[in-house]
Design a protein around this motif. Sequence first.
Motif, mmCIF file in Angstrom:
data_model
loop_
_atom_site.group_PDB
_atom_site.id
_atom_site.type_symbol
_atom_site.label_atom_id
_atom_site.label_comp_id
_atom_site.label_asym_id
_atom_site.label_seq_id
_atom_site.Cartn_x
_atom_site.Cartn_y
_atom_site.Cartn_z
ATOM 1 N N LYS A 159 -54.081 11.943 0.769
ATOM 2 C CA LYS A 159 -55.053 10.920 1.141
ATOM 3 C C LYS A 159 -54.501 9.958 2.191
ATOM 4 O O LYS A 159 -55.238 9.147 2.748
ATOM 5 N N SER A 160 -53.215 10.053 2.434
ATOM 6 C CA SER A 160 -52.595 9.241 3.486
ATOM 7 C C SER A 160 -51.417 10.020 4.045
ATOM 8 O O SER A 160 -50.902 10.946 3.407
ATOM 9 N N LYS A 203 -62.277 13.030 9.622
ATOM 10 C CA LYS A 203 -63.345 12.047 9.746
ATOM 11 C C LYS A 203 -62.842 10.836 10.534
ATOM 12 O O LYS A 203 -61.632 10.609 10.664
ATOM 13 N N HIS A 204 -63.796 10.050 11.033
ATOM 14 C CA HIS A 204 -63.500 8.746 11.622
ATOM 15 C C HIS A 204 -62.620 8.828 12.867
ATOM 16 O O HIS A 204 -61.786 7.960 13.111
ATOM 17 N N ILE A 259 -56.229 5.771 9.628
ATOM 18 C CA ILE A 259 -55.124 6.630 10.067
ATOM 19 C C ILE A 259 -54.297 5.865 11.097
ATOM 20 O O ILE A 259 -54.848 5.313 12.058
ATOM 21 N N PRO A 260 -52.999 5.825 10.931
ATOM 22 C CA PRO A 260 -52.147 5.073 11.874
ATOM 23 C C PRO A 260 -51.955 5.848 13.185
ATOM 24 O O PRO A 260 -50.920 6.472 13.420
ATOM 25 N N ILE A 295 -48.833 8.084 15.146
ATOM 26 C CA ILE A 295 -48.887 9.504 15.492
ATOM 27 C C ILE A 295 -48.707 9.693 16.997
ATOM 28 O O ILE A 295 -47.915 10.532 17.449
ATOM 29 N N PHE A 296 -49.451 8.884 17.788
ATOM 30 C CA PHE A 296 -49.359 9.021 19.231
ATOM 31 C C PHE A 296 -48.004 8.584 19.760
ATOM 32 O O PHE A 296 -47.620 8.930 20.874
#
Length: 961
Positions: free
Chosen positions: A613-614, A660-661, A640-641, A645-646
């Motif tokens: 979930k995370s 999603k989102h 989502i962080p 990630i980027f």
Amino acid sequence: MDLLGPIVEIILFFWAPISRHIGYFKDLNNNVETLKRKTEKLKRKHDDIQAEVDNAIPVGKRQKALVENWFTEVRNTENEVDSIRLELERRRICTYHWSRYTLGKRVVEKLEDIKKLNKKLKVKGVFHEVAESSRHPRVLEKQTSLPRGQQSTSERTLEEIWQCLNEERSGIIGICGMGGIGKTTLMKEINNRCTKTRDFDVVIWITVSKDLNLGLIQEEIGNRLGMKFDGNEDKGDKLFTRLKNLRYLLILDDLWESFSLVKVGIPKPDKQNRCKIAITTRSIEVCNKMGADKQIRVKTLTCEEARNLFYERCGDVVLSSEIRPVAEKVVEQCSGLPLAIKTVGQAMYGKDKKELWEHALWALKRSLPDEVPGMEPEVFLPLKFSYDCLENEESKLCFLYCSLFPEDYVINIDKLVRYWAMEEGFIENVNNLEEASNKVYKILERIKDACLLEQGWNYRYVKMHDLLRDLAIWITSPSSSSSSKGLKFLAKAGEGLVQPPEEKLWREMGRISLMRNKIEHLRITPDCPNLVSLFLNDNNQLRTIHSGFFEFMPNLQILDLSNTCIESLPASLSLLTNLRALILSGCRHLVEVSQLGKLEELQLLDLSGSGLKSLPQGIASLVKLRWLDLSFMRDLIPNIPWDMIFGLPSLEDLRMTGLKHVDGATFSKAATMTRLTSLRIQLSNLNGFIADDMFHRWFSGLRRFHVCVDYQESDASRGDPYRDIIISGCDNFPCGIEGLIKYATTLWLINCKGLTSLSQILGDSKNLIILDVLQFSGVECIIDWREVGDDAFQCLERLYLRGLPNLEKVFDGVASQPNTRLQNVRTIQLNDCHKLRCLFSSNMVEYLHQLQELFVWDCSEMEEIIEGDMLPHNSFPRLCFLSLGGLSKLVSICGQRLTFKSLEEMRVSSCPKLKKLPLFSSSILEIKGKIQGEREWWEGLEWEDENAKSLCSRIYEVSSS
């Protein structure tokens, strides 16, 4: 007088049979003529019904069992009548009373049989339909390449097998021989030969392999017959009920142990049902236990056949007078085994030094393997030599690595990139993952060229022959003299294990594969100082792993736990400081992954389809991470962080479909990932999308991408992208979207609005190969040539326009540089474009010289395909397939008469006003031409040329619709 009545009755009672028996003798000549006449009439009826059957079978039907039984009775009767005729000719209707009597009786009996057969035809409904529907083809053809030659060993064996299939006494046939001798190839030829006969209602091919699974056999037979099983029903009973009404040929390929036909539900072949079972196996004992009526030993090739096949593989190098004597001794070492001959021959291809041939001969004579069950020395010896001849250690290890997958497994090459290439450090020796992938493809191509691997479904897959897998397992076994440190494998994939192997077996291993088993718990703590790769994936019952399981695996680099039921990972995972790849895809019960940050060497992390979930804590610390898959993590929370990630500095491949989102603004931020070369992302919308200069520079540098907007993809659609964009449900295209689209090679526009012409977003699409526009309600024109760049659409190959209710023109305006426009288009398909009156203007035709397929369906207002009557010479020179349907107003294809020089097939449906056909090339039509359409349409056609009508009539078929 009182006695006269009873006396008369007695006389009459005995006279009927007496007169009948006298008639046998007296009426013989007349009865013979009657028999001859009625037999010929019966044969004509048989031929008429057979013609009905023959016409029905090609359109997906099969002959009814009642009809087949009647045919059999007719044939038997005809045979007996022929016997009577021969007897009459031999005796010349002699006056010998007893012979005349017996023949007369047989003639009368046959007349009665013919009467009964004719009576069956009159039974209501029995012969009203002689064939019934069959949704599945009788035979599925197999790709094969049997060495040809009328007197060759293979051809003789092939004919022997075929003859057995046509003998009543041979119900079960065993085809025996050593591995690689060509049993499967022979049976593929038999399978394909059945397409040209009507001997069987269905031919079923089952590849059994080592691990006999009766349930799987039942499922495969059921699938072949179009059956579905409910969970509680007896599969065997259901199969038996279906098969007992069919004349089947069941081919069981590569059978290693016997099983009960009754238990599976297979009716035993006998003279009555005339079914057949053919078994290929390496074991004569299996044939005996299966009750084979006939055993055929597949022989090795003769010296001459082996030499010819070997020289064919080696090339012209064997013509050298210096090499040829040594080459003949080399081919002798192959012992006439086709697979060995091919692989060794390929290994020696182009070797023009005598010393290399002498070394090969020396190696073949002395590299005897250890004991292998059965006849392995004749097989392993030449095959291992082919392995030894692979040009480098990388190729050898790649070949051995394929044995870690289950038998008959089709291996995705991209998995090898993620597993073996990463383990071998290819990633460090190249600039990016794509270059590593290319290197793996190159190595695999070398191995395939050496006949040690086969191509799978397509070029992205490979398959390992089971014999070659056995060879690789032998090479990597601890007892093998060929095995060394790091090359010791424990390959137990797909063996039905419920418990892991004993701990003592783990210690020496460099690679362990336990994938596709039924292990539920890992309660051991194995000591594996040399272990590099561990595959536990597809143990879908695996729930728990001991906390110390990974404690003594200091060198582990690849760990695959995908598609298991684990809920968490043991604490000892943090000790895997050399781990490079962690695959947790499909772990839907997984809710926690701790201490990920300690895996500092991690380069690949696959969490796709997991239940997290995370994101795991510590993911930001994975500074060497190059490949990250977060796809289809449906429980992932909205926050989502993305910056984390980027911000991963080494990331090259990022996959985020099914999340999603994710909106357009998030997508724009991805431009900060300067090392990224491959991206797969799914956006819920394009809100906030900004395509500035930095974004364009970044996006244009991606080698692969798949961008999907508001389109629900399934897990099954996760293929590696090339340069694809899918935009669905978009009412207003944001500014800058055309700059995104111009880099795509494939574009889908689905259920969109807001544009009347697509030129606004397609103006610079010079890379586009596939354009698919579906349900775009407002669009009136696809391309206005005045609004697009000079080199737009120069790469376009396929154009699909479907469900465009307001489309009035496909192309508008005049192209400024027409020679580069649409020059590569090969396929055009239109469906449900109801305002379109014509497809092409006459000046567009000359730019479509590569067009091969044209489909136009359900365009209710279309009157012409090509508008105008001034067409260029040799229009559509490569068009080979034309399909027109649902065009109620279509009057003509063109105002002037067209000649399609390459057209092979034309299909017409529901085009009542189309009265004239284009002209065809007679040479092409005679070879492979076909015209399909309704009978009423065909009979209403107008012909200007009787020769054309005659030619087209020969290739016309009534459409099945």
